[in-house]
Design a protein around this motif. Structure first.
Motif: not given
Length: 104
Positions: A72-85
């Motif tokens: 899930f964490w392949v790029a350390e910035n999963p697209s699923e977590m964009v809104g939180m960031r």
């Protein structure tokens, strides 16, 4: 759970402005439930907030194995977590082996 794999907990430490917390919580809730329902190995998450420093937020995710989380964490910035960031600043991410759990 896969044979031979260990359950892990991933602790995400966030800095969230107090006036943005309600929005962050709403986005986190949608995000974590979506991940739990759609990403193999994701076992859910919970959120903690410091009573002394309301801007300090921890989200703790449970995964069936470190391999599932790494996928899930392949790029350390999963697209699923964009809104939180976009709302909060992710300070750190730390992986822990779950040794035991007596919560109910």
């Amino acid at each position: 759970m896969r044979r031979g794999s260990k359950v892990i907990r991933v602790v995400y430490r966030w800095r969230v402005k107090e006036e943005s917390f309600a929005n962050f919580k709403e986005v986190w809730s949608r995000t974590t439930n979506n991940i739990h329902e759609t990403v193999p190995g994701a076992l859910g998450s919970f959120m903690l907030r410091s009573p002394e420093d309301k801007t300090e937020v921890l989200t703790v995710a449970k995964w069936d194995s470190v391999e599932s989380w790494k996928a899930f964490w392949v790029a350390e910035n999963p697209s699923e977590m964009v809104g939180m960031r976009e709302i909060g600043e992710r300070i750190s991410v730390t992986v822990y082996d779950e040794v035991d759990d007596f919560t109910r």
